[in-house]
Structure formats: structure tokens, C-alpha cells
Design a protein around this motif. Structure first.
Motif, PDB file in Angstrom:
ATOM      1  N   TYR A  31       2.973 -44.401  24.192  1.00  0.00           N
ATOM      2  CA  TYR A  31       3.319 -45.853  23.734  1.00  0.00           C
ATOM      3  C   TYR A  31       4.762 -45.329  22.877  1.00  0.00           C
ATOM      4  O   TYR A  31       4.977 -44.741  22.093  1.00  0.00           O
ATOM      5  N   ASP A  41       7.948 -50.626  23.795  1.00  0.00           N
ATOM      6  CA  ASP A  41       6.867 -51.407  24.157  1.00  0.00           C
ATOM      7  C   ASP A  41       6.404 -50.885  25.601  1.00  0.00           C
ATOM      8  O   ASP A  41       6.358 -51.942  26.616  1.00  0.00           O
ATOM      9  N   TYR A  44       4.851 -47.838  28.207  1.00  0.00           N
ATOM     10  CA  TYR A  44       3.915 -46.616  28.268  1.00  0.00           C
ATOM     11  C   TYR A  44       4.520 -45.573  29.235  1.00  0.00           C
ATOM     12  O   TYR A  44       4.440 -45.868  30.485  1.00  0.00           O
ATOM     13  N   LYS A  56      -0.770 -51.519  22.873  1.00  0.00           N
ATOM     14  CA  LYS A  56       0.114 -50.536  21.794  1.00  0.00           C
ATOM     15  C   LYS A  56      -0.309 -49.316  21.286  1.00  0.00           C
ATOM     16  O   LYS A  56      -0.166 -49.121  20.098  1.00  0.00           O
TER      17      LYS A  56
END
Length: 527
Positions: A207, A211, A213, A412
Motif C-alpha cells: 500500500y 492510495d 496497492y 489501507k
């Protein structure tokens, strides 16, 4: 260590525990609980908590958009096939590097003889060859993902393993098409190899501040026994796409500092797919192809692939036949279809490449070349390019939905995700655990099971094997459901330990026994 992603040698390896060889470690994961003498508490059988009830997926309404497409011309400084190898993509079939007259032994080279002998990795300036840049270090990739509001960021090397595991599950381990091989292969095993079926795929999901991945395959950050083949792959890509003058400059004995004029900033293809932004590295450009892009694959002979630690013991093995099951190019293509061709196909599709050119070698010498288009690879795997396109779209949609569900459960945060396939039961188990934690607490381990109901032309497929009667016309779709497995903490730890041990075990005892029964046992191991 993968070039371009170094780690300080002083850092302890959190996974050292799992790197101890485990006999037969690629065997199917056992569902039987391990014995824990310190506790008498019996373990409960796992229970399922359905996170998503069966949902329908087909190949329609697929979001795909190229970002900053490569508009290349013959004048651009991008890699191009050298030494006459371009004819391989224009003329189907195997192209021998040289031909030896059976009568008088006279040798005729079909390509420049300079490329027959592969230089030692230690003799080449690897740092001068374009190195792999992990998605976690690629600021351009992450910036593009932010600009286009994409949640998941990935390079092809980090997603093709996942797609392959989902393919096995969705297609019920559909065997390769033996009809495309000569009659000698009619009784050969047509299923995928043990390693493809049983070795888990593990991916770190980072992460970041955007914001997002960012996915990074565990094999891209850990040194393993594929380093030899990987480094030789980089050397042979350079060998096939550089002039002799540049190749001489790549030698460590050369004083030249600039060895190539290639513009490395032009070598990437970026594409949006669903909530992904994917990056594909383009190995080569060729004006004779419709999309003008192709991948280069260095394919070592079978005994070297299976037992790379002892590769010197197999240097006498050569390819001397075009067809048949003995020392032939056809046998190597057959083994490729059962193993890495699926990844080749996915990499070509993501990168919008026409296909792959395969260079067959034994680490020391090159024996020949063969070009496989996406159409050919699709026919070997599932019957047609149109059917493969449907399957690919469904698999990308499926991994998108799986990742969104895992992120939704614990947002998150960085985490590690593992995919473990059990061939006997056709079960696909998905693990989520903290990143870089070799011994996580049971409360931090999540295990999921993916259920798939495949459909053909709107009808459920009840047979154990999927057969596309008319792959050019058939419509494929699936229903899927994701369940979280709730089980005893000790069972959670057992399953996680099994996953990691099987991932880090480079080769099972069965694989080595097979290799040495066919090709002979090396005099010493680890030469």
C-alpha cells in the motif's frame, strides 16, 4: 537477486526458516492437521463463511485502454532482432542455428556463427543491460495509475502467476492439445507439469501514499535457483538484439563505456484493465509483425531447467532432431506447452505483443529458434485465440474482484497474498497474511476458498474435463463465490507453514528423481 532490486546483505532473511529443503515438498497440500504434542485440544474442521455469493462473469463489458502507447518506427532506437534472426518471425517452424551435412560433416550456418557460443554471465557487463525495475520502484507507473485513478498497480511478471493459478481452477486443469504434435506424443501426459500445478504463487501487495496497492511477486524480491536461467535470459536477449560491435563492448574486457544506443524509456507498454494499471516490458520490435512487438524467451534444455544447480553435468545434451520425443525441438515445445507457455501467452496479451521468439540452448550453446504467435499458443492451450481472449478477460475480472474483496476486509494496509492449487480436488485456496512476516499470529492469517461454476453457451459444465467443441464460436462464462475459512488457530498455522515451505522448496524430490532417471545422475551435486 533480481537485477535492479538489491537488499542490504546485513538484513536478516525473515523466510530463512522455509528455505530448508523439504523432501517431496511440491506434493499436494495435505488437509490433515499436523501433530502438536504440546496441546491436547482437538482441532475443529474448517467452516465456510461466504463473502460473495455466486456472481456471474463473462468476457463482455471489459474496461481496457492503452496508456501512452508505443508509436514506434524503424528509425527508433529500440531493440530489433539482429544476425538474420528476423526471418524466424516471417517463416514458420524451427530454424536451426547451423546444419551439418551427414555425408561429409560440412557445417552451414543459417545465422551469424558469432551467436552460437553464449558468453559466461561473469564475462558480461550485466549492469549495462536493461535490468528489471520492480513496480514498487517505478514512479512513472505509479504516477500513471494515480492519473488514471487505478487501485492496483502491477507488472506482467507479478500477475501472470496469479492468472495461471486461476486458469487451472476455472478450466479444470484443461490438458494441452496433443493433436498438434506428432504421433509419438499421443500417449504422453497432456496435463500441466507438477511445478505448474502444485507450487504456490505468492505476491506482496504494497500500500502506498497514492492510495494504491502495488503488486510484487515474491520471486522478484527473493534469490532462488532460477537466478542462473534468469541471468542467462538477460544475456541472450542482448545477444539477439545487439550488433556484434555492441556485444564486444558488453564484454568485461572491453574499455567502452557506452555499449548501446537503445532508448530504454520507450520499452514499456502501459494498459488499463478494470481497476489495474499494468506494465509490460517490450523485448523487441519487428516491422514484419501486425503489432510490431514480440517477447524473447531463452529456453534451456529440460535437464538444466529441472536441475540447474548441476547444469554443468548436462552440457553434453543437445537438440539433434526436429521432431519426436528424443533430443528434439518438438519435445521442448511440448514441455513448454505443459509449463511456461501459459505465462508466455498472458505476457504477450498484456503487452499487446504478437508472440514470442524462443531461443533453445544448453547454457553454453544456442541450437535454434522458433516463433510462436498468440494464435498458435492459444491453439495449444485451449483451442483458439478467440476462446483464449474470453478466458483472459474473465480471469482479469476475477482477480480484480478477489483483490477488491481482500482490500475491503482490511483496507489501507500492505499484505501478502498466496494462491495454492490442489490438483486432486481442483481446489484453489487463497492466503492473506502480513507482508514479510514468516511466522504471523493466527489472528493475522486469513484463508479463503474460491468456488467456480463454468458455463458453456449458457449451460453449466458438469463434466470433469472442459471440452470446447467449437472454440471459435463457443461462449464461455463462469459463476464464482469466495468463502472465508474459519478454523482452529493451530490449523491456520499449519496451512500457512505448508504454503510457505512448498513455495521456497525449489524442486521436489520427485522432479529430481525424474530428471536423473532420464538424463543420468551428476557425479556430484552442486557443481
Amino acid at each position: 537477486m533480481t537485477p535492479g532490486h538489491e537488499h542490504p546483505s546485513s538484513e536478516p532473511d525473515p523466510f530463512e526458516f522455509f528455505k530448508t529443503p523439504v523432501p517431496g515438498s511440491e506434493a499436494q497440500e495435505s488437509t490433515a492437521p499436523q501433530h502438536h504434542p504440546k496441546t491436547d485440544t482437538p482441532k475443529r474442521s474448517p467452516t465456510k463463511k461466504t463473502l460473495e455469493k455466486y456472481r456471474y462473469l463473462d468476457s463482455k463489458s471489459f474496461l481496457e485502454r492503452v496508456v501512452g502507447d508505443l508509436q514506434l518506427t524503424a528509425d527508433d532506437n529500440v531493440p530489433k532482432l539482429q544476425h538474420g534472426i528476423s526471418k524466424v518471425v516471417r517463416e514458420p517452424g524451427v530454424h536451426l542455428l547451423k546444419m551439418v551435412d551427414s555425408a561429409d560433416g560440412a557445417v552451414t550456418y543459417n545465422f551469424h556463427p558469432y551467436i552460437e557460443n553464449i558468453p559466461l554471465v561473469s564475462d558480461v557487463k550485466l549492469e549495462a543491460i536493461s535490468s528489471f525495475v520492480p513496480a514498487t520502484d517505478d514512479q512513472l507507473l505509479q504516477s500513471l495509475a494515480k492519473e488514471h485513478r487505478k487501485k492496483f498497480v502491477v507488472s506482467t511478471s507479478s500477475i501472470t502467476g496469479i492468472l495461471s493459478k486461476l486458469y487451472l481452477k476455472v478450466l479444470k486443469q484443461k490438458p494441452v492439445n496433443l493433436d498438434l504434435f506428432s504421433d509419438e506424443f499421443k500417449n504422453m501426459k497432456s496435463k500441466f507439469t507438477t511445478t505448474v500445478l502444485e507450487r504456490p504463487v505468492i505476491v506482496d501487495v504494497h500500500y502506498n501514499d497514492y492510495d494504491q496497492y502495488v503488486l510484487l511477486s515474491k520471486k522478484d524480491v527473493l534469490e532462488n535457483d532460477s537466478k542462473l536461467l534468469s541471468e542467462h535470459g538477460h544475456v541472450m536477449e542482448a545477444l539477439l538484439t545487439n550488433s556484434i560491435r555492441n556485444l564486444e563492448a558488453l564484454k568485461r574486457t572491453s574499455d567502452e563505456t557506452r555499449v548501446t544506443d537503445i532508448d530504454e524509456s520507450r520499452l514499456y507498454h502501459f494498459v488499463e484493465m478494470e481497476n489495474f494499471l499494468m506494465r509490460s516490458q517490450i523485448d523487441c520490435w519487428d516491422s514484419h509483425l501486425p503489432r510490431q512487438k514480440l517477447d524473447i524467451k531463452a529456453r534451456a534444455l529440460e535437464p538444466i531447467r529441472l536441475d540447474p544447480d548441476n547444469y554443468k553435468a548436462y552440457l553434453h545434451h543437445k537438440l539433434v532432431n526436429l521432431t519426436g520425443t528424443q533430443s528434439s525441438f518438438e519435445f521442448e515445445r511440448f514441455q513448454c506447452a505443459r509449463s511456461t507457455m501459459l505465462k508466455y501467452m498472458f505476457q504477450s496479451r498484456i503487452g499487446d505483443m504478437d508472440g514470442v521468439i524462443i531461443c533453445y540452448h544448453n547454457i553454453e550453446k544456442i541450437f535454434g529458434f522458433e516463433y510462436l504467435s498468440r494464435k498458435q499458443m492459444s491453439e495449444y492451450l485451449c483451442g483458439s485465440e478467440g476462446m483464449m481472449e474470453q478466458i483472459f478477460v474473465i480471469l482479469v475480472k476475477l482477480i480484480d474482484r478477489i483483490l477488491r474483496q481482500l482490500v475491503r476486509n482490511s483496507p489501507k494496509k500492505s499484505f501478502q497474498i498466496g494462491f495454492s492449487f490442489a490438483p486432486r480436488s481442483n481446489k484453489l485456496t487463497i492466503f492473506r497474511s502480513p507482508i514479510n512476516d514468516a511466522k504471523p499470529k493466527p489472528k493475522d492469517i486469513q484463508i479463503y476458498e474460491l468456488d467456480i461454476k463454468p458455463h458453456l453457451n449458457g449451460n453449466p459444465i458438469s463434466s470433469s474435463v472442459i471440452d470446447f467443441g467449437n472454440p471459435d464460436e463457443d461462449q464461455f462464462s463462469i459463476e464464482y463465490a469466495l468463502h472465508r475459512l474459519e478454523m482452529d488457530p493451530l490449523m491456520l498455522q499449519d496451512k500457512f507453514t505448508s504454503l510457505m515451505s512448498r513455495f521456497f522448496a525449489s524442486r521436489s524430490r520427485r522432479v529430481l528423481e525424474y530428471c536423473r532417471s532420464i538424463y543420468g545422475k551428476p557425479e556430484t551435486d552442486g557443481i
